[in-house]
Design a protein around this motif. Sequence first.
Motif, PDB file in Angstrom:
ATOM      1  N   LEU A 220      37.812  42.958  28.610  1.00  0.00           N
ATOM      2  CA  LEU A 220      38.286  42.307  27.384  1.00  0.00           C
ATOM      3  C   LEU A 220      39.646  41.656  27.590  1.00  0.00           C
ATOM      4  N   ARG A 221      40.512  42.343  28.344  1.00  0.00           N
ATOM      5  CA  ARG A 221      41.840  41.770  28.590  1.00  0.00           C
ATOM      6  C   ARG A 221      41.765  40.595  29.562  1.00  0.00           C
ATOM      7  N   ALA A 222      40.868  40.693  30.538  1.00  0.00           N
ATOM      8  CA  ALA A 222      40.834  39.691  31.607  1.00  0.00           C
ATOM      9  C   ALA A 222      40.131  38.406  31.201  1.00  0.00           C
ATOM     10  N   MET A 223      39.089  38.478  30.369  1.00  0.00           N
ATOM     11  CA  MET A 223      38.243  37.318  30.135  1.00  0.00           C
ATOM     12  C   MET A 223      38.964  36.130  29.513  1.00  0.00           C
ATOM     13  N   PRO A 224      39.858  36.314  28.529  1.00  0.00           N
ATOM     14  CA  PRO A 224      40.570  35.122  28.020  1.00  0.00           C
ATOM     15  C   PRO A 224      41.328  34.390  29.123  1.00  0.00           C
ATOM     16  N   ARG A 225      41.940  35.146  30.032  1.00  0.00           N
ATOM     17  CA  ARG A 225      42.674  34.514  31.135  1.00  0.00           C
ATOM     18  C   ARG A 225      41.717  33.819  32.102  1.00  0.00           C
ATOM     19  N   ILE A 226      40.598  34.497  32.397  1.00  0.00           N
ATOM     20  CA  ILE A 226      39.618  33.904  33.311  1.00  0.00           C
ATOM     21  C   ILE A 226      39.062  32.608  32.739  1.00  0.00           C
TER      22      ILE A 226
END
Length: 319
Positions: A220-226
């Motif tokens: 959840l934390r990583a996907m917006p950045r990815i």
Amino acid sequence: MPTGLVALLDDISVIAKAAAASIDDVGVAAAKAGTKAAGVVIDDAAVTPTYVTEFTPDRELPIIWKIAKGSLFNKLVLLLPGALLISEFLPWAMTPLLMIGGLFLCYEGAEKIMEKLGGEEHGQTLEDPISDVAAFEKERVSGAVRTDLILSAEIMAIALAEIADTPIVERGLVLAVVGVAITVIVYGAVALIVKMDDIGLHMVENRSTAAAKAVGRGLLRAMPRILAVLSVVGTAAMLWVGGGIILHGTEELGWHGPADIAHSVQHAVEHATGVLGGVLGWLTYAVASAVVGLALGWIVAVLLHKLPALFSKPAGPTA
């Protein structure tokens, strides 16, 4: 056993062996051609998520499915017959047609950068009031399928170059296999990428182990950045693929200067960076291609946006 039946079975056996050998040849050729097109496949996978990441979760997979169907139509109905006919009767036309498509990719990429830098936006985004959601979705899908057409054309052209000396039927079978396989790989990967946040949420809410919940929170934390990175990579991919098509095309048409400069810089970086030479050399050529693509795309965008306004200016008062 009657000799006629023996002869018939023997003929069937020979035909079956020939068919099996032909299938093996198609498989080997498809694998070889698909490997050569891997770079454009990566670009395709990077570009596509930019068309779906702004939608609500319930619309993401249906939109990807629509784009995937459009991609298959591009490859199997539009490009495959056209590629076979051109390779058979007008082989000289392949390069100019690809260069036109490459210029379109350059234009699309440059226009996105112009919008990010504060230029006039062309087409609605979800940040604007949407009066007709269905029409907006249709516009996004159409844009993705248009971009896919150019990337698919490059994939099919690369594959075709690897099998140019094979019979036309085998060429057709190989291109069909490559087209279907690459579409499944690309859009399967895209679907997985855009749904990773939903997978993470499901793990947080429905898994009992602390490790699973931790992985879910990480997703959840990583996907917006990815997804933000993929948006940048997608725009860059339009430029470096489009610019690369133009550089390769000018070289094929006899103007070697631009491509020679890009390759010279690439080789210099390769020789200067040792074990990292392959990766950094490729990256150097990609950057050079992107610079060419941005320059050409910017020119096309300015011409397309400014010239109509100049010609539509009302005439001044007459005496």
